[in-house]
Design a protein around this motif. Structure first.
Motif, PDB file in Angstrom:
ATOM      1  N   TRP A   1      -5.099  -9.601 -12.700  1.00 52.59           N
ATOM      2  CA  TRP A   1      -6.174  -8.730 -12.260  1.00 52.59           C
ATOM      3  C   TRP A   1      -5.775  -7.316 -12.650  1.00 52.59           C
ATOM      4  CZ3 TRP A   1      -5.792  -4.381  -9.237  1.00 52.59           C
ATOM      5  CH2 TRP A   1      -7.006  -3.747  -8.935  1.00 52.59           C
ATOM      6  N   ALA A   2      -6.727  -6.565 -13.157  1.00 52.92           N
ATOM      7  CA  ALA A   2      -6.456  -5.151 -13.430  1.00 52.92           C
ATOM      8  C   ALA A   2      -7.747  -4.369 -13.238  1.00 52.92           C
ATOM      9  CB  ALA A   2      -5.931  -4.954 -14.850  1.00 52.92           C
ATOM     10  N   ARG A   3      -7.609  -3.109 -12.915  1.00 49.59           N
ATOM     11  CA  ARG A   3      -8.791  -2.258 -12.806  1.00 49.59           C
ATOM     12  C   ARG A   3      -9.489  -2.232 -14.161  1.00 49.59           C
ATOM     13  NH1 ARG A   3      -8.106   2.768 -12.078  1.00 49.59           N
ATOM     14  NH2 ARG A   3      -5.833   2.943 -12.146  1.00 49.59           N
TER      15      ARG A   3
ATOM     16  N   LEU B   1      -0.802 -15.399   1.915  1.00 50.94           N
ATOM     17  CA  LEU B   1      -1.330 -14.292   2.727  1.00 50.94           C
ATOM     18  C   LEU B   1      -2.744 -13.949   2.270  1.00 50.94           C
ATOM     19  CD1 LEU B   1       1.662 -11.792   2.317  1.00 50.94           C
ATOM     20  CD2 LEU B   1       1.305 -13.354   4.228  1.00 50.94           C
ATOM     21  N   PRO B   2      -3.590 -13.501   3.190  1.00 53.54           N
ATOM     22  CA  PRO B   2      -4.868 -12.955   2.736  1.00 53.54           C
ATOM     23  C   PRO B   2      -4.583 -11.815   1.755  1.00 53.54           C
ATOM     24  CG  PRO B   2      -4.790 -13.101   5.145  1.00 53.54           C
ATOM     25  CD  PRO B   2      -3.404 -13.376   4.646  1.00 53.54           C
ATOM     26  N   THR B   3      -5.345 -11.751   0.660  1.00 52.54           N
ATOM     27  CA  THR B   3      -5.056 -10.766  -0.386  1.00 52.54           C
ATOM     28  C   THR B   3      -6.270  -9.890  -0.646  1.00 52.54           C
ATOM     29  OG1 THR B   3      -3.571 -12.337  -1.456  1.00 52.54           O
ATOM     30  CG2 THR B   3      -4.285 -10.472  -2.785  1.00 52.54           C
ATOM     31  N   ASP B   4      -6.023  -8.598  -0.744  1.00 56.73           N
ATOM     32  CA  ASP B   4      -7.084  -7.653  -1.091  1.00 56.73           C
ATOM     33  C   ASP B   4      -6.492  -6.620  -2.052  1.00 56.73           C
ATOM     34  OD1 ASP B   4      -8.988  -5.665  -1.282  1.00 56.73           O
ATOM     35  OD2 ASP B   4      -9.583  -5.804   0.822  1.00 56.73           O
ATOM     36  N   VAL B   5      -6.730  -6.841  -3.334  1.00 57.55           N
ATOM     37  CA  VAL B   5      -6.092  -5.972  -4.324  1.00 57.55           C
ATOM     38  C   VAL B   5      -6.591  -4.532  -4.216  1.00 57.55           C
ATOM     39  CG1 VAL B   5      -5.588  -7.825  -5.955  1.00 57.55           C
ATOM     40  CG2 VAL B   5      -7.771  -6.628  -6.116  1.00 57.55           C
ATOM     41  N   ARG B   6      -7.818  -4.355  -3.706  1.00 58.55           N
ATOM     42  CA  ARG B   6      -8.317  -2.982  -3.559  1.00 58.55           C
ATOM     43  C   ARG B   6      -7.638  -2.294  -2.381  1.00 58.55           C
ATOM     44  NH1 ARG B   6     -14.576  -3.861  -3.542  1.00 58.55           N
ATOM     45  NH2 ARG B   6     -13.832  -5.808  -2.653  1.00 58.55           N
ATOM     46  N   ALA B   7      -7.392  -3.048  -1.312  1.00 62.26           N
ATOM     47  CA  ALA B   7      -6.676  -2.463  -0.172  1.00 62.26           C
ATOM     48  C   ALA B   7      -5.245  -2.086  -0.579  1.00 62.26           C
ATOM     49  CB  ALA B   7      -6.650  -3.442   0.997  1.00 62.26           C
ATOM     50  N   TRP B   8      -4.666  -2.865  -1.494  1.00 66.50           N
ATOM     51  CA  TRP B   8      -3.337  -2.510  -2.013  1.00 66.50           C
ATOM     52  C   TRP B   8      -3.393  -1.228  -2.835  1.00 66.50           C
ATOM     53  CZ3 TRP B   8      -1.555  -7.906  -4.252  1.00 66.50           C
ATOM     54  CH2 TRP B   8      -0.882  -8.626  -3.252  1.00 66.50           C
ATOM     55  N   ASP B   9      -4.573  -0.976  -3.424  1.00 66.30           N
ATOM     56  CA  ASP B   9      -4.750   0.093  -4.402  1.00 66.30           C
ATOM     57  C   ASP B   9      -3.812  -0.102  -5.597  1.00 66.30           C
ATOM     58  OD1 ASP B   9      -6.083   2.242  -5.417  1.00 66.30           O
ATOM     59  OD2 ASP B   9      -4.761   3.737  -4.523  1.00 66.30           O
ATOM     60  N   ALA B  10      -3.677  -1.377  -6.000  1.00 61.92           N
ATOM     61  CA  ALA B  10      -2.836  -1.678  -7.158  1.00 61.92           C
ATOM     62  C   ALA B  10      -3.609  -1.427  -8.446  1.00 61.92           C
ATOM     63  CB  ALA B  10      -2.387  -3.134  -7.113  1.00 61.92           C
ATOM     64  N   ASP B  11      -2.874  -1.402  -9.566  1.00 61.54           N
ATOM     65  CA  ASP B  11      -3.507  -1.278 -10.874  1.00 61.54           C
ATOM     66  C   ASP B  11      -3.493  -2.604 -11.628  1.00 61.54           C
ATOM     67  OD1 ASP B  11      -3.990   1.672 -10.885  1.00 61.54           O
ATOM     68  OD2 ASP B  11      -1.822   1.680 -10.577  1.00 61.54           O
TER      69      ASP B  11
ATOM     70  N   ARG C   1       0.798  -1.233   0.000  1.00 61.25           N
ATOM     71  CA  ARG C   1       0.000   0.000   0.000  1.00 61.25           C
ATOM     72  C   ARG C   1       0.831   1.285   0.000  1.00 61.25           C
ATOM     73  NH1 ARG C   1      -5.464   1.669   0.113  1.00 61.25           N
ATOM     74  NH2 ARG C   1      -5.278   3.888  -0.317  1.00 61.25           N
ATOM     75  N   PRO C   2       1.801   1.429   0.921  1.00 57.57           N
ATOM     76  CA  PRO C   2       2.587   2.666   0.876  1.00 57.57           C
ATOM     77  C   PRO C   2       3.387   2.827  -0.416  1.00 57.57           C
ATOM     78  CG  PRO C   2       3.171   1.329   2.813  1.00 57.57           C
ATOM     79  CD  PRO C   2       2.129   0.581   2.064  1.00 57.57           C
ATOM     80  N   LEU C   3       3.822   1.702  -0.973  1.00 54.57           N
ATOM     81  CA  LEU C   3       4.547   1.774  -2.245  1.00 54.57           C
ATOM     82  C   LEU C   3       3.606   2.287  -3.338  1.00 54.57           C
ATOM     83  CD1 LEU C   3       6.355  -1.715  -2.141  1.00 54.57           C
ATOM     84  CD2 LEU C   3       7.365   0.514  -1.619  1.00 54.57           C
ATOM     85  N   ALA C   4       2.384   1.743  -3.333  1.00 56.66           N
ATOM     86  CA  ALA C   4       1.395   2.159  -4.335  1.00 56.66           C
ATOM     87  C   ALA C   4       1.045   3.631  -4.152  1.00 56.66           C
ATOM     88  CB  ALA C   4       0.153   1.280  -4.234  1.00 56.66           C
ATOM     89  N   ASP C   5       0.890   4.050  -2.900  1.00 58.81           N
ATOM     90  CA  ASP C   5       0.563   5.448  -2.633  1.00 58.81           C
ATOM     91  C   ASP C   5       1.639   6.382  -3.180  1.00 58.81           C
ATOM     92  OD1 ASP C   5      -1.787   4.721  -1.442  1.00 58.81           O
ATOM     93  OD2 ASP C   5      -1.088   4.975   0.620  1.00 58.81           O
ATOM     94  N   ALA C   6       2.895   5.999  -2.935  1.00 58.68           N
ATOM     95  CA  ALA C   6       4.004   6.832  -3.420  1.00 58.68           C
ATOM     96  C   ALA C   6       4.017   6.879  -4.935  1.00 58.68           C
ATOM     97  CB  ALA C   6       5.340   6.302  -2.883  1.00 58.68           C
ATOM     98  N   ALA C   7       3.774   5.726  -5.554  1.00 57.30           N
ATOM     99  CA  ALA C   7       3.783   5.666  -7.019  1.00 57.30           C
ATOM    100  C   ALA C   7       2.635   6.500  -7.588  1.00 57.30           C
ATOM    101  CB  ALA C   7       3.676   4.224  -7.496  1.00 57.30           C
TER     102      ALA C   7
END
Lengths: 175, 409
Positions: free
Chosen positions: B235-237, B206-216, B182-188
């Protein structure tokens, strides 16, 4: 099932622990050639001092890093070819690779590609020509063929040597 | 707590012997074993409901199609995707990353653009970008490692400045390091860059939540998470997928084909040319059901316990003679444990271990840049999963004792 003692013969472990001809030679006049095993990251660096006039491998030094099989094979190779006429060295390369590949072709499920370095098919003539080659200590490495994934480790130094001798015989335009 | 004795019994292969010894499988970071539930699910497809998908109007074709699409929905739910249409089935995580490189990146990146990668990436998240860099003159920037095998995030802000993409692993396949996405994504995102997460190692553990990651973009493989080989997902938006040009052309990915051109299908089918891995999708579905049955929180807790046990056992038994590569704190790492003995090559170690039916990986683990950073040609890696327990860690240590003795100088 082949055991560890088939693979790790005492002479192999001895060469691994006390590698012969470690070091470097000034380039030029020596020729430097590197070989890699991309599978495991083994690396062999050879410094070849070839006397083209007399057709002799005057001196050889090795560096690099890798598993016991690749490093022992490199060490044994260096001891075997140092001071030898080129013609004899070429024969030795073929004999050693034949040792590795004759067994290889007998392996079940050999997907090919274990030895794609262009070794001529082992016809009757080819074998006959190699009959007088004395492998000596190198025969200790024949247990490696029972462990197919390790064959590349044993042949790395020899393929690198062959490449180096070819480069010396036919210098590239870049020098 | 997981009942590992019961879990082991679910995996037929773990019942076999190798060289007369109990199989100790410690190479799940490379590929995992499969439970009967997965094998049976795939078998049922072929025996009862096999036909090509999205084509026939007959009953079994509809059954196959609905099983295939149910798998897509299952994957979506497992990783917190908003909709099944955000899941593109591919062969594996490698193909997922290549899809992004060939479709999204080639449409959007040009000479002078930059991509930020990290030193701990697998070749799958390096080479597609090298190919792009060579073709388009795109610059590759690298997040370095700290001495304790974490990403040096102090550098991140500078690196992502002006970059178009940050492509980062969620968990290192060599070090076990878990990257806090998440912090990496935020910085990017703050710098205007997109974020691709190679989640191939993390999703199984690990439990995974791609939205919590805010990944693309997120790439993953089935075979590392108890499922079959040959299937994985990107997975992609949705809006990104909509805007991306097709990757592979062929059947299924089109809505219309004319002599003068074609109209692509809707997402995600736009990216799924040709007959897909149908039984594999169903097998993957069963694998996810199995993992969810255990509970991903329980999976994570179990692996923390076993990994901590193994790390402690290795340190105590071999002291300074064995070097561990990766964080020592189980909280920030997964179950991939890389190590090296002084003076003994990784391959020689694994050769001895094989005689004891202990399966570990030796080599560069498709992470040669990382090996160079670590200054080693190769490591031995033992990796733990749901079917491993302390007895497997003990078997590893016992076999290593033998290996060390064998190669003693």
């Amino acid at each position: 099932m082949p055991g560890l003692e088939d693979l790790y013969r005492e002479i192999i472990l001895d060469h691994y622990r006390s590698p012969r001809n470690r070091g470097e030679l000034p380039v030029p006049p020596a020729h430097k050639v590197e070989g890699f095993n991309p599978l495991c990251g083994d690396e062999v660096v050879l410094y070849l001092d070839v006397d083209a006039g007399n057709g002799q491998v005057r001196d050889v030094r090795v560096s690099g890093q890798g598993c016991s099989i690749s490093q022992a094979s490199t060490s044994m190779m260096s001891a075997a070819v140092k001071g030898k006429p080129l013609s004899e060295v070429r024969k030795l390369i073929r004999a050693f690779k034949a040792l590795m590949s004759i067994h290889e072709s007998k392996l079940e499920g050999d997907g090919g590609g274990l030895d794609e370095d262009g070794l001529a098919p082992d016809g009757a003539d080819g074998n006959a020509a190699l009959d007088d080659v004395r492998l000596g200590d190198l025969e200790a490495l024949q247990g490696v063929v029972k462990f197919p994934v390790r064959i590349k480790c044993a042949t790395l130094a020899w393929n690198t040597l062959q490449q180096g001798l070819d480069e010396v015989a036919t210098p590239s335009p870049a020098g | 707590m997981l009942d590992v004795t019961r879990i082991k019994a679910d995996f037929p292969i773990l019942g076999r012997e190798v060289h007369g010894k109990r199989l100790v499988y410690l190479d799940s970071a490379s590929s995992s074993q499969k439970p009967s539930a997965v094998l049976d699910a795939m078998d049922r497809v072929y025996r009862n409901s096999y036909a090509n998908v999205h084509r026939g109007v007959y009953t079994i074709a509809e059954e196959a199609t609905s099983a295939f699409e149910a798998a897509r929905a299952r994957v979506a739910r497992f990783i917190g995707a908003t909709a099944p249409e955000e899941i593109v089935f591919v062969r594996n995580a490698t193909e997922a990353i290549n899809l992004v490189a060939y479709s999204w990146a080639r449409k959007n990146l040009s000479e002078g653009d930059a991509i930020v990668l990290t030193e701990m990436e697998h070749h799958a998240n390096i080479v597609p970008w090298h190919i792009l860099a060579a073709e388009r003159g795109v610059e590759l920037r690298w997040v370095r490692l700290t001495p304790d095998y974490r990403l040096d995030v102090a550098e991140l802000e500078r690196l992502v400045d002006g970059a178009r993409l940050l492509a980062v692993s969620a968990m290192s396949n060599v070090l076990g390091t878990i990257n806090d996405v998440r912090p990496l994504a935020d910085a990017a995102h703050a710098a205007g860059a997109h974020v691709l997460v190679d989640a191939c190692q993390s999703v199984p553990h690990l439990p995974t939540d791609v939205r919590a990651w805010d990944a693309d973009f997120v790439a993953m493989s089935s075979h590392k998470m108890l499922g079959p080989t040959g299937i994985g997902a990107l997975w992609a938006r949705r809006e990104l997928l909509e805007a991306m040009p097709p990757f592979l052309g062929g059947g299924e990915m089109i809505r219309d084909v004319r002599l003068d051109g074609f109209t692509p299908n809707e997402v995600p089918w736009k990216f799924e040319a040709g007959t897909p891995a149908i039984a594999e999708a169903v097998g993957w579905h069963a694998a996810i059901d199995y993992l969810d049955g255990l509970g991903m929180d329980a999976v994570r807790e179990h692996e923390k316990t076993v990994t901590a046990y193994a790390l402690r056992a290795l340190e105590e038994r071999f002291e300074g003679r064995l070097h561990l590569y990766g964080p020592l704190d189980p909280e920030v790492r997964g179950g991939a444990v890389s190590f090296l003995f002084d003076g003994i090559h990784a391959h020689d170690i694994s050769q001895v271990l094989d005689e004891d039916a202990v399966c570990v990986r030796a080599g560069h683990h498709c992470a040669k840049p990382l090996m160079r950073t670590l200054g080693v040609p190769a490591t031995t890696r033992a990796s733990f999963y749901v079917y491993n327990d302390e007895s497997d860690a003990d078997a590893l240590v016992d076999s290593l004792v033998r290996a060390e003795k064998f190669f003693a100088l």
